[in-house]
Design a protein around this motif. Sequence first.
Motif, PDB file in Angstrom:
ATOM      1  N   LEU A 117      22.964  28.553 -23.675  1.00 45.68           N
ATOM      2  CA  LEU A 117      21.766  27.728 -23.807  1.00 45.68           C
ATOM      3  C   LEU A 117      21.605  26.799 -22.606  1.00 45.68           C
ATOM      4  N   VAL A 118      22.705  26.191 -22.180  1.00 53.91           N
ATOM      5  CA  VAL A 118      22.659  25.277 -21.030  1.00 53.91           C
ATOM      6  C   VAL A 118      22.226  26.013 -19.767  1.00 53.91           C
ATOM      7  N   ILE A 119      22.792  27.194 -19.547  1.00 56.91           N
ATOM      8  CA  ILE A 119      22.439  27.978 -18.360  1.00 56.91           C
ATOM      9  C   ILE A 119      20.963  28.363 -18.382  1.00 56.91           C
ATOM     10  N   SER A 120      20.483  28.783 -19.534  1.00 57.85           N
ATOM     11  CA  SER A 120      19.080  29.183 -19.654  1.00 57.85           C
ATOM     12  C   SER A 120      18.151  28.004 -19.386  1.00 57.85           C
ATOM     13  N   LEU A 121      18.471  26.856 -19.981  1.00 58.18           N
ATOM     14  CA  LEU A 121      17.639  25.670 -19.777  1.00 58.18           C
ATOM     15  C   LEU A 121      17.719  25.175 -18.334  1.00 58.18           C
ATOM     16  N   SER A 122      18.910  25.237 -17.753  1.00 60.18           N
ATOM     17  CA  SER A 122      19.075  24.805 -16.363  1.00 60.18           C
ATOM     18  C   SER A 122      18.254  25.671 -15.421  1.00 60.18           C
ATOM     19  N   SER A 123      18.265  26.968 -15.679  1.00 60.25           N
ATOM     20  CA  SER A 123      17.479  27.884 -14.858  1.00 60.25           C
ATOM     21  C   SER A 123      15.993  27.583 -14.986  1.00 60.25           C
ATOM     22  N   LEU A 124      15.551  27.351 -16.214  1.00 56.03           N
ATOM     23  CA  LEU A 124      14.140  27.040 -16.450  1.00 56.03           C
ATOM     24  C   LEU A 124      13.743  25.736 -15.766  1.00 56.03           C
ATOM     25  N   LEU A 125      14.604  24.725 -15.884  1.00 50.53           N
ATOM     26  CA  LEU A 125      14.310  23.435 -15.263  1.00 50.53           C
ATOM     27  C   LEU A 125      14.281  23.540 -13.740  1.00 50.53           C
ATOM     28  N   THR A 126      15.194  24.341 -13.198  1.00 49.09           N
ATOM     29  CA  THR A 126      15.224  24.515 -11.748  1.00 49.09           C
ATOM     30  C   THR A 126      13.931  25.138 -11.249  1.00 49.09           C
ATOM     31  N   MET A 150       7.629  30.372   0.847  1.00 47.49           N
ATOM     32  CA  MET A 150       7.780  31.246  -0.308  1.00 47.49           C
ATOM     33  C   MET A 150       8.900  32.262  -0.110  1.00 47.49           C
ATOM     34  N   GLU A 151       9.132  32.645   1.130  1.00 48.89           N
ATOM     35  CA  GLU A 151      10.228  33.576   1.409  1.00 48.89           C
ATOM     36  C   GLU A 151      11.570  32.971   1.013  1.00 48.89           C
ATOM     37  N   GLY A 152      11.671  31.655   1.119  1.00 45.95           N
ATOM     38  CA  GLY A 152      12.901  30.988   0.722  1.00 45.95           C
ATOM     39  C   GLY A 152      12.971  30.713  -0.770  1.00 45.95           C
ATOM     40  N   ILE A 153      11.810  30.462  -1.386  1.00 46.29           N
ATOM     41  CA  ILE A 153      11.781  30.103  -2.805  1.00 46.29           C
ATOM     42  C   ILE A 153      11.872  31.328  -3.708  1.00 46.29           C
ATOM     43  N   ASN A 154      11.131  32.371  -3.379  1.00 44.59           N
ATOM     44  CA  ASN A 154      11.057  33.541  -4.256  1.00 44.59           C
ATOM     45  C   ASN A 154      12.408  34.161  -4.589  1.00 44.59           C
ATOM     46  N   GLY A 159      16.214  35.338  -8.552  1.00 42.91           N
ATOM     47  CA  GLY A 159      17.641  35.410  -8.840  1.00 42.91           C
ATOM     48  C   GLY A 159      18.010  34.633 -10.090  1.00 42.91           C
ATOM     49  N   LEU A 160      17.445  33.445 -10.240  1.00 46.01           N
ATOM     50  CA  LEU A 160      17.723  32.634 -11.426  1.00 46.01           C
ATOM     51  C   LEU A 160      17.209  33.314 -12.693  1.00 46.01           C
ATOM     52  N   ASN A 161      16.031  33.905 -12.607  1.00 41.83           N
ATOM     53  CA  ASN A 161      15.486  34.616 -13.768  1.00 41.83           C
ATOM     54  C   ASN A 161      16.374  35.798 -14.150  1.00 41.83           C
ATOM     55  N   LEU A 162      16.819  36.549 -13.134  1.00 41.90           N
ATOM     56  CA  LEU A 162      17.702  37.685 -13.395  1.00 41.90           C
ATOM     57  C   LEU A 162      19.022  37.215 -13.989  1.00 41.90           C
ATOM     58  N   PHE A 163      19.574  36.149 -13.411  1.00 45.26           N
ATOM     59  CA  PHE A 163      20.853  35.634 -13.884  1.00 45.26           C
ATOM     60  C   PHE A 163      20.753  35.179 -15.341  1.00 45.26           C
ATOM     61  N   LEU A 225      23.625  30.861   7.493  1.00 44.12           N
ATOM     62  CA  LEU A 225      22.657  31.137   6.440  1.00 44.12           C
ATOM     63  C   LEU A 225      22.427  29.892   5.583  1.00 44.12           C
ATOM     64  N   PRO A 226      21.248  29.768   4.977  1.00 44.26           N
ATOM     65  CA  PRO A 226      20.942  28.584   4.158  1.00 44.26           C
ATOM     66  C   PRO A 226      21.827  28.512   2.919  1.00 44.26           C
ATOM     67  N   LEU A 227      21.934  27.312   2.381  1.00 43.84           N
ATOM     68  CA  LEU A 227      22.823  27.082   1.245  1.00 43.84           C
ATOM     69  C   LEU A 227      22.426  27.901   0.021  1.00 43.84           C
ATOM     70  N   TYR A 228      21.126  28.186  -0.133  1.00 43.60           N
ATOM     71  CA  TYR A 228      20.717  28.941  -1.325  1.00 43.60           C
ATOM     72  C   TYR A 228      21.292  30.353  -1.339  1.00 43.60           C
ATOM     73  N   ALA A 229      21.789  30.820  -0.182  1.00 42.01           N
ATOM     74  CA  ALA A 229      22.433  32.133  -0.144  1.00 42.01           C
ATOM     75  C   ALA A 229      23.651  32.157  -1.064  1.00 42.01           C
ATOM     76  N   THR A 230      24.300  31.006  -1.215  1.00 40.17           N
ATOM     77  CA  THR A 230      25.440  30.899  -2.127  1.00 40.17           C
ATOM     78  C   THR A 230      25.045  31.293  -3.539  1.00 40.17           C
ATOM     79  N   VAL A 231      23.897  30.791  -3.983  1.00 39.55           N
ATOM     80  CA  VAL A 231      23.405  31.090  -5.333  1.00 39.55           C
ATOM     81  C   VAL A 231      23.096  32.579  -5.470  1.00 39.55           C
ATOM     82  N   LEU A 232      22.456  33.139  -4.451  1.00 39.69           N
ATOM     83  CA  LEU A 232      22.084  34.555  -4.512  1.00 39.69           C
ATOM     84  C   LEU A 232      23.318  35.452  -4.545  1.00 39.69           C
ATOM     85  N   TRP A 233      24.320  35.131  -3.736  1.00 43.38           N
ATOM     86  CA  TRP A 233      25.547  35.934  -3.748  1.00 43.38           C
ATOM     87  C   TRP A 233      26.265  35.823  -5.088  1.00 43.38           C
TER      88      TRP A 233
END
Length: 268
Positions: A117-126, A150-154, A159-163, A225-233
């Motif tokens: 539940l926390v992960i789902s809500l965190s993803s939604l809030l992000t 948008m290339e950086g945000i999408n 990824g968050l939605n998939l996760f 590479l930008p820090l968000y690459a960490t999240v994607l990996w």
Amino acid sequence: MRTLDVAATALNAALYAVTGYIIYVFLPITTPGIGIVRFWPNVVIPAVFTVLFGPLVGGFGAAVGIFISDVLIHGDPLLSLSAGVTSNFLGFYLIGYVSKKNMDWTKLVAVSSIGCLVISLSSLLTVSYVALPQVVENRLMSQLDFDKLMEGINPVVNGLNLFTAIIVAVFIITMLIGHLWVEMRNYVIGSIIGLGLGSAIIGLVVWAYSQVFILPSVVGGGFQLPLYATVLWFIWTFATEIPFLVLIGPPIIKVCEQAFPSLKTRKE
């Protein structure tokens, strides 16, 4: 380690390295958009070994196997030692360790439910409070600059939605396996914990490595590479490997224990 453990570790490493190399040759798939981390369904191999023969066999075998395959595929031993070897050893060691523990299933279900539940809500809030405001606030910029934004945000949003979807699916599968296959409860929980740690190590270490060294071009390349690459990996590693661990691992382990009853005795 006993002679059998050494032999099992060597076999584990060999199978892991060879299958990983073959998979990459025929399916050279890496993290969408940024590359580097490969599609790696053969994680089930050291997972089976760590349950049947113990955490050290699983951890060391995975560490050696990933190092061999990394060197053969991208040829950067330092990257492999820093990210691949550490994540694989700790991840599969944890799977084996947790699999041997007597854990309170009721408490695990409660904690897992809250975590899901926390992960789902965190993803939604992000997505709602970080990504969307960026889009709204910067819509008046030039189209070219907006497209770059948008290339950086999408990728992060997707990824968050998939996760989130994967986490919910894994939670449901875990509950089903735990209910129908009681002896595999600890293994499934261990897989989630171990892979979660391993994925986090890969994401953070590969990003840190890219700040100092150029990543291997054969698997995508990149520098600083930008820090968000960490999240994607992290998302890519966890999302593409957990299905193989929780769906394929249990039946293979069960078959091995039935074929070689002494392995089940060793585990207990």
